[in-house]
Design a protein around this motif. Structure first.
Motif, PDB file in Angstrom:
ATOM      1  N   LEU A  43      -4.344  12.909   2.986  1.00 34.29           N
ATOM      2  CA  LEU A  43      -4.208  11.950   1.886  1.00 34.29           C
ATOM      3  C   LEU A  43      -4.759  12.546   0.595  1.00 34.29           C
ATOM      4  CD1 LEU A  43      -3.602   8.912   1.096  1.00 34.29           C
ATOM      5  CD2 LEU A  43      -6.063   8.554   1.431  1.00 34.29           C
ATOM      6  N   LYS A  89       3.369   0.747   3.194  1.00 38.56           N
ATOM      7  CA  LYS A  89       2.904  -0.104   4.286  1.00 38.56           C
ATOM      8  C   LYS A  89       3.207  -1.553   3.954  1.00 38.56           C
ATOM      9  CE  LYS A  89      -0.758  -2.287   5.125  1.00 38.56           C
ATOM     10  NZ  LYS A  89      -2.101  -2.824   5.370  1.00 38.56           N
ATOM     11  N   PHE A 136       4.458  13.981   0.838  1.00 33.03           N
ATOM     12  CA  PHE A 136       5.100  12.812   1.453  1.00 33.03           C
ATOM     13  C   PHE A 136       4.577  11.540   0.800  1.00 33.03           C
ATOM     14  CE2 PHE A 136       7.246  14.787   4.956  1.00 33.03           C
ATOM     15  CZ  PHE A 136       6.474  15.882   5.304  1.00 33.03           C
ATOM     16  N   THR A 177       0.912  -5.207   8.876  1.00 28.88           N
ATOM     17  CA  THR A 177       1.505  -4.374   9.931  1.00 28.88           C
ATOM     18  C   THR A 177       0.523  -3.353  10.487  1.00 28.88           C
ATOM     19  OG1 THR A 177       2.412  -2.872   8.270  1.00 28.88           O
ATOM     20  CG2 THR A 177       3.853  -4.623   9.084  1.00 28.88           C
ATOM     21  N   ALA A 178      -0.771  -3.697  10.476  1.00 29.73           N
ATOM     22  CA  ALA A 178      -1.772  -2.878  11.167  1.00 29.73           C
ATOM     23  C   ALA A 178      -1.721  -1.410  10.782  1.00 29.73           C
ATOM     24  CB  ALA A 178      -1.639  -3.028  12.680  1.00 29.73           C
ATOM     25  N   SER A 179      -1.699  -1.117   9.506  1.00 22.75           N
ATOM     26  CA  SER A 179      -1.747   0.260   9.000  1.00 22.75           C
ATOM     27  C   SER A 179      -0.523   1.089   9.354  1.00 22.75           C
ATOM     28  CB  SER A 179      -3.001   0.987   9.503  1.00 22.75           C
ATOM     29  OG  SER A 179      -4.150   0.315   9.084  1.00 22.75           O
ATOM     30  N   LYS A 180       0.558   0.464   9.736  1.00 24.72           N
ATOM     31  CA  LYS A 180       1.778   1.199  10.051  1.00 24.72           C
ATOM     32  C   LYS A 180       2.431   1.658   8.753  1.00 24.72           C
ATOM     33  CE  LYS A 180       6.302   0.481  12.231  1.00 24.72           C
ATOM     34  NZ  LYS A 180       7.238   0.230  11.145  1.00 24.72           N
ATOM     35  N   LEU A 181       2.594   2.976   8.615  1.00 24.15           N
ATOM     36  CA  LEU A 181       3.190   3.555   7.417  1.00 24.15           C
ATOM     37  C   LEU A 181       4.613   3.992   7.689  1.00 24.15           C
ATOM     38  CD1 LEU A 181       0.273   5.881   6.184  1.00 24.15           C
ATOM     39  CD2 LEU A 181       0.880   3.605   5.331  1.00 24.15           C
ATOM     40  N   PHE A 216       7.167   6.692   6.118  1.00 21.43           N
ATOM     41  CA  PHE A 216       7.106   7.862   5.253  1.00 21.43           C
ATOM     42  C   PHE A 216       8.467   8.182   4.644  1.00 21.43           C
ATOM     43  CE2 PHE A 216       2.921   9.773   5.651  1.00 21.43           C
ATOM     44  CZ  PHE A 216       2.397   9.110   6.748  1.00 21.43           C
ATOM     45  N   GLY A 217       8.412   8.803   3.459  1.00 21.29           N
ATOM     46  CA  GLY A 217       9.605   9.398   2.888  1.00 21.29           C
ATOM     47  C   GLY A 217       9.895  10.727   3.565  1.00 21.29           C
ATOM     48  N   TYR A 275       0.609  11.921   0.764  1.00 18.18           N
ATOM     49  CA  TYR A 275      -0.011  12.943   1.600  1.00 18.18           C
ATOM     50  C   TYR A 275       0.511  14.306   1.195  1.00 18.18           C
ATOM     51  CZ  TYR A 275      -2.046   9.513   4.810  1.00 18.18           C
ATOM     52  OH  TYR A 275      -2.801   8.502   5.349  1.00 18.18           O
ATOM     53  N   ARG A 326      -2.218  20.263   8.560  1.00 18.86           N
ATOM     54  CA  ARG A 326      -1.937  18.843   8.807  1.00 18.86           C
ATOM     55  C   ARG A 326      -1.811  18.100   7.479  1.00 18.86           C
ATOM     56  NH1 ARG A 326      -7.210  17.697  12.182  1.00 18.86           N
ATOM     57  NH2 ARG A 326      -7.084  19.948  12.472  1.00 18.86           N
ATOM     58  N   PRO A 327      -1.052  17.003   7.449  1.00 16.89           N
ATOM     59  CA  PRO A 327      -0.987  16.188   6.221  1.00 16.89           C
ATOM     60  C   PRO A 327      -2.355  15.587   5.898  1.00 16.89           C
ATOM     61  CG  PRO A 327       0.790  15.612   7.733  1.00 16.89           C
ATOM     62  CD  PRO A 327      -0.154  16.481   8.494  1.00 16.89           C
ATOM     63  N   ARG A 329      -2.555   0.503  -4.507  1.00 17.81           N
ATOM     64  CA  ARG A 329      -2.236  -0.788  -3.903  1.00 17.81           C
ATOM     65  C   ARG A 329      -1.409  -1.601  -4.887  1.00 17.81           C
ATOM     66  NH1 ARG A 329      -4.396  -1.205   0.978  1.00 17.81           N
ATOM     67  NH2 ARG A 329      -6.083   0.273   1.418  1.00 17.81           N
ATOM     68  N   TYR A 378       0.855  -1.193   0.000  1.00 18.50           N
ATOM     69  CA  TYR A 378       0.000   0.000   0.000  1.00 18.50           C
ATOM     70  C   TYR A 378       0.885   1.235   0.000  1.00 18.50           C
ATOM     71  CZ  TYR A 378      -3.259   3.522   1.736  1.00 18.50           C
ATOM     72  OH  TYR A 378      -4.009   4.650   1.898  1.00 18.50           O
TER      73      TYR A 378
END
Lengths: 112, 113
Positions: free
Chosen positions: B46, B93, B89, B97-101, B103-104, B36, B43-44, B51, B32
């Motif tokens: 989306l 994912k 950004f 991993t439970a939506s853990k992103l 980032f660049g 952003y 705030r960032p 996918r 995924y």
């Protein structure tokens, strides 16, 4: 509309103080995240939580802890603030089974 | 763990031109890839995502492409406008991993008149 709020926009603390940053979301999201944002380093994950009382370390957990006693609230704790923790802190949340993260407005923390 | 590299760090284009931001990821189990946008003082948020079972996705002036073999993905903005000026950004994912992103490091896009 998803709303993620953070307790303070700006915070100034002294070295050695214990600091609490609070994040609240109103959309019943299971996942919550704490990031710090520094110029040139992007968003780095400190801790995340996928359920009440559950927590997992992110990429830079040293010097931080978290608390999630209620589903809507996720707190970041700096046990003894240091100057290198001066940064912008962003909270985010997401619904389990989806991947879109919704961010709070951020807290700019300065440690003197 | 996953590592995401993003280039360039700054990009200046004239209004109406196209802008391309590129990211590479390290973990072939990533599935995924969101982008952003963070406007100054905001705030960032989306703006588009893709996918791993899709090669390209478009939404009006914004498109994202994914090359799984090379492990890179790109954001394309056509007909840029001043309101496109922001920090962008990319993220990745890893499956399970439970939506853990991850980032660049971000790209500051400046659209000049």
């Amino acid at each position: 509309d998803v709303k993620v709020t953070q307790s303070s926009r700006y915070l100034v603390k002294r070295t050695g103080e214990k600091v609490f940053l609070e994040c609240v979301q109103d959309m019943d999201h299971e996942n919550m995240f704490w990031y710090r944002q520094d110029p040139g380093l992007g968003l780095r994950l400190i801790y995340f939580s996928y359920d009440v009382k559950m927590k997992e370390k992110g990429d830079i957990p040293e010097g931080y802890s978290v608390s999630r006693e209620k589903k809507e609230r996720f707190s970041l704790i700096l046990e003894s603030a240091s100057t290198n923790q001066t940064s912008m802190y962003l909270c985010a949340s997401s619904l389990i089974g989806t991947d879109t993260q919704y961010f709070g407005p951020g807290t700019r923390l300065t440690v003197l | 763990g996953e590592n995401v590299e993003q280039h360039p760090s700054t990009l200046s284009v004239q209004e109406g031109d196209s802008a391309v931001i590129k990211c590479t990821y390290s973990d072939s189990a990533s599935n995924y890839f969101p982008w952003y946008k963070q406007e100054l003082g905001k705030r960032p948020q989306l703006i588009i995502d893709i996918r791993s079972n899709v090669g390209e996705k478009k939404d009006q002036r914004i498109a994202v492409t994914l090359n799984k073999t090379a492990k890179h993905f790109s954001l394309h903005i056509t007909e840029t406008q001043p309101e496109d000026s922001a920090v962008y950004f990319c993220a990745a994912k890893v499956v399970g991993t439970a939506s853990k992103l991850t980032f660049g490091t971000g790209t500051r896009l400046q659209v000049t008149l």
